[in-house]
Motif scaffolding. Structure first.
Motif, mmCIF file in Angstrom:
data_model
loop_
_atom_site.group_PDB
_atom_site.id
_atom_site.type_symbol
_atom_site.label_atom_id
_atom_site.label_comp_id
_atom_site.label_asym_id
_atom_site.label_seq_id
_atom_site.Cartn_x
_atom_site.Cartn_y
_atom_site.Cartn_z
ATOM 1 N N UNK A 1 2.152 16.343 -5.670
ATOM 2 C CA UNK A 1 0.886 16.016 -5.005
ATOM 3 C C UNK A 1 0.277 14.781 -5.672
ATOM 4 N N UNK A 2 0.322 14.744 -6.996
ATOM 5 C CA UNK A 2 -0.221 13.608 -7.741
ATOM 6 C C UNK A 2 0.540 12.326 -7.384
ATOM 7 N N UNK A 3 1.854 12.425 -7.337
ATOM 8 C CA UNK A 3 2.674 11.264 -6.994
ATOM 9 C C UNK A 3 2.346 10.743 -5.608
ATOM 10 N N UNK A 4 2.200 11.652 -4.663
ATOM 11 C CA UNK A 4 1.906 11.249 -3.284
ATOM 12 C C UNK A 4 0.559 10.535 -3.196
ATOM 13 N N UNK A 5 -0.437 11.081 -3.889
ATOM 14 C CA UNK A 5 -1.757 10.442 -3.864
ATOM 15 C C UNK A 5 -1.681 9.014 -4.407
ATOM 16 N N UNK A 6 -0.891 8.832 -5.449
ATOM 17 C CA UNK A 6 -0.777 7.496 -6.047
ATOM 18 C C UNK A 6 -0.027 6.548 -5.116
ATOM 19 N N UNK A 7 1.086 7.019 -4.530
ATOM 20 C CA UNK A 7 1.854 6.171 -3.605
ATOM 21 C C UNK A 7 0.943 5.649 -2.507
ATOM 22 N N UNK A 8 0.095 6.519 -2.004
ATOM 23 C CA UNK A 8 -0.747 6.153 -0.856
ATOM 24 C C UNK A 8 -1.836 5.150 -1.207
ATOM 25 N N UNK A 9 -2.097 4.946 -2.508
ATOM 26 C CA UNK A 9 -3.145 3.995 -2.883
ATOM 27 C C UNK A 9 -2.601 2.739 -3.551
ATOM 28 N N UNK A 10 -1.284 2.599 -3.629
ATOM 29 C CA UNK A 10 -0.720 1.413 -4.283
ATOM 30 C C UNK A 10 -0.611 0.237 -3.299
ATOM 31 N N UNK A 11 -0.695 -0.972 -3.837
ATOM 32 C CA UNK A 11 -0.580 -2.166 -2.985
ATOM 33 C C UNK A 11 0.867 -2.363 -2.526
ATOM 34 N N UNK A 12 1.799 -2.162 -3.455
ATOM 35 C CA UNK A 12 3.209 -2.314 -3.091
ATOM 36 C C UNK A 12 3.977 -1.110 -3.614
ATOM 37 N N UNK A 13 4.994 -0.694 -2.832
ATOM 38 C CA UNK A 13 5.780 0.473 -3.224
ATOM 39 C C UNK A 13 7.259 0.138 -3.129
ATOM 40 N N UNK B 1 10.935 8.667 4.484
ATOM 41 C CA UNK B 1 9.970 8.589 3.378
ATOM 42 C C UNK B 1 8.772 7.740 3.795
ATOM 43 N N UNK B 2 9.050 6.626 4.444
ATOM 44 C CA UNK B 2 7.960 5.729 4.865
ATOM 45 C C UNK B 2 7.005 6.446 5.806
ATOM 46 N N UNK B 3 7.582 7.231 6.715
ATOM 47 C CA UNK B 3 6.731 7.926 7.681
ATOM 48 C C UNK B 3 5.864 8.956 6.960
ATOM 49 N N UNK B 4 6.498 9.708 6.043
ATOM 50 C CA UNK B 4 5.744 10.774 5.380
ATOM 51 C C UNK B 4 4.700 10.212 4.407
ATOM 52 N N UNK B 5 5.089 9.185 3.667
ATOM 53 C CA UNK B 5 4.150 8.613 2.691
ATOM 54 C C UNK B 5 3.104 7.731 3.372
ATOM 55 N N UNK B 6 3.409 7.289 4.599
ATOM 56 C CA UNK B 6 2.481 6.399 5.290
ATOM 57 C C UNK B 6 2.435 5.016 4.662
ATOM 58 N N UNK B 7 3.523 4.625 4.000
ATOM 59 C CA UNK B 7 3.571 3.324 3.343
ATOM 60 C C UNK B 7 4.914 2.657 3.601
ATOM 61 N N UNK B 8 4.895 1.348 3.655
ATOM 62 C CA UNK B 8 6.140 0.611 3.762
ATOM 63 C C UNK B 8 6.808 0.583 2.384
ATOM 64 N N UNK B 9 8.116 0.805 2.351
ATOM 65 C CA UNK B 9 8.835 0.796 1.080
ATOM 66 C C UNK B 9 9.748 -0.427 0.994
ATOM 67 N N UNK B 10 9.788 -1.058 -0.154
ATOM 68 C CA UNK B 10 10.724 -2.152 -0.399
ATOM 69 C C UNK B 10 11.910 -1.583 -1.168
ATOM 70 N N UNK B 11 13.107 -1.684 -0.586
ATOM 71 C CA UNK B 11 14.286 -1.175 -1.280
ATOM 72 C C UNK B 11 14.592 -2.051 -2.488
ATOM 73 N N UNK B 12 14.749 -1.448 -3.622
ATOM 74 C CA UNK B 12 15.075 -2.206 -4.837
ATOM 75 C C UNK B 12 16.474 -1.822 -5.271
ATOM 76 N N UNK B 13 17.433 -2.694 -5.057
ATOM 77 C CA UNK B 13 18.784 -2.403 -5.523
ATOM 78 C C UNK B 13 18.932 -2.881 -6.967
#
Lengths: 289, 289
Positions: free
Chosen positions: B17-29, B45-57
């Motif tokens: 729950x803590x992780x999700x709250x933080x993801x939702x308030x970050x500028x970049x993920x 993940x993007x749909x559930x978190x409501x945030x766009x994710x940048x894949x980092x290889x």
């Protein structure tokens, strides 16, 4: 269904989203309360989860498993465990009992001290057997954990030391009189653990043993891992014997062979907190000034 | 602030729950995508978190750390890792870089394969060094993991074997021509790992080595630990060489000395799935019929 749900290590919000959804739909919710603690109490959890929690102490889990499992073939029962349900303490007994009674079970995992210690920068790959350090008494001073640490160090492995917790202990007097009056809980500190280890080092030196561990061996003290006020302190064993890392829970690591990247990480936790900048860590995992 | 957030092992709801709250308030993920996988993809993940994710290889994390950390002294950036940020793969480099740049960081822990394997009933206490088993090629057939397993078994410890993952690999032809065309990802199965281990056992036998590990050694195959369709299979090494545990990720454990309670737990995962009822596990961690 019996759900064994890990709560993680910090506070009420360290439960997973999945775990929280399940807790909120279970008929009964038990909280295992004898092997670890969160930084918040039962009431805070009850408020956040919106459910009443039944405290399950060691006696209850061992002797009243039938009550915990009652009806779980038809309804959902949750058994909450600080950390992970199969972390430092496993709940195999409860699982075996459930399976035997034809009750399906499911585990919702979470962080436990067994993996979260990685935050100090030592690689989990390189840990050997985990040991427990118990409170010594005047008459009982076991040294077996030293031999396990030695075995790990012999092959270059780090050792995670889990430190003793005494909850619901009775004084000898109250025990003999059958009075269910319990002593205040006690949690071993890193300083206490380091102190006991130093005594063993001294004993072994006097016996003429070849030492694999000395006052200068690099150790790491960790307090309240995963919580907001987590503290990590890296230093020589003798230094940790006088450190004060605050409230429980504490753990300690005795390092084995250190990889350069591990040394870089440990430096973050020595220079910041206790002025060890002048000390240099060597590959042999001892501090030299 | 740089947040390193563990996603756990199953799907989108295994974040805390803590992780999700933080993801939702970050500028970049950012989503670290080369050392493990969830059972759901980036889009879920993007749909559930409501945030766009940048894949980092791997290239990005190693070569473009500055881009990941850009502005993190003033705003919040999240770096998501399947499992725990300091689990099987540590992200010490990124942490050291952040600290060096004066950027504060915080870790939100979660379950990782390093502690979740406890669900098979083997006690995490009793694991020695973790090993990686890599895909053999025609010309490269390293046996070093066998020696580490041997070292663990010599002192009675279990060994967690993490199995190879090949993502974004280029064929020799594409590599030489500089074409950024990647082969389909490959994930080692328990059967493949057991097969390689059996070959080494045979090699060592032919060399006349004293065997600490045979075709009959009790091993445990685990697939998709933490997910709804998790599978655990306990059996002799030779049996695991022909098992089919379904899709990735797989891990394998070579047992050391088994405690009776551990044997009871492993039986849950042998009789249920593959008719091993007639086999008896002995203390020496081999199956006898």
């Amino acid at each position: 269904m019996l759900y064994l749900i890990g709560l993680g290590l910090g506070d009420a919000k360290d439960i997973t989203v999945k775990g929280l959804e399940i807790v909120r739909q279970c008929s009964r919710v038990y909280l295992e309360a004898y092997t670890s603690i969160l930084t918040v109490g039962k009431e805070a959890l009850e408020e956040y989860y919106g459910r009443e929690l039944v405290l399950a102490d060691r006696d209850m889990v061992e002797q009243e498993a039938a009550e915990i499992l009652r009806g779980a073939d038809a309804e959902d029962v949750a058994f909450l465990v600080v950390g992970d349900p199969f972390g430092a303490t496993t709940h195999s007994d409860l699982v075996l009992r459930a399976v035997n009674d034809g009750i399906p079970y499911r585990v919702i995992h979470n962080a436990s001290i067994m993996n979260a210690v990685g935050c100090c920068g030592l690689q989990l790959y390189n840990f050997g057997e985990t040991v427990s350090i118990v409170f010594w008494t005047d008459t009982w001073r076991p040294e077996s954990f030293y031999d396990k640490i030695k075995k790990n160090r012999d092959i270059g492995m780090h050792t995670l030391c889990l430190l003793d917790i005494k909850v619901k202990e009775q004084s000898m007097q109250n025990l003999m009189r059958g009075r269910k009056i319990y002593e205040p809980p006690r949690y071993m500190t890193v300083a206490q653990a380091a102190g006991q280890l130093l005594e063993i080092v001294q004993n072994r030196r006097e016996r003429g043993d070849e030492l694999v561990l000395t006052e200068e061996t690099v150790c790491v003290g960790l307090a309240r891992v995963g919580a907001e006020d987590q503290v990590i302190q890296a230093g020589a064993l003798r230094e940790l014997a006088s450190c004060d890392l605050g409230g429980p829970l504490h753990s300690m690591i005795v390092t084995g062979h250190l990889h350069p990247l591990e040394v870089d990480m440990l430096r973050l936790f020595s220079s910041q907190t206790n002025g060890l900048q002048s000390l240099k860590m060597t590959d042999s995992s001892t501090y030299v000034s």
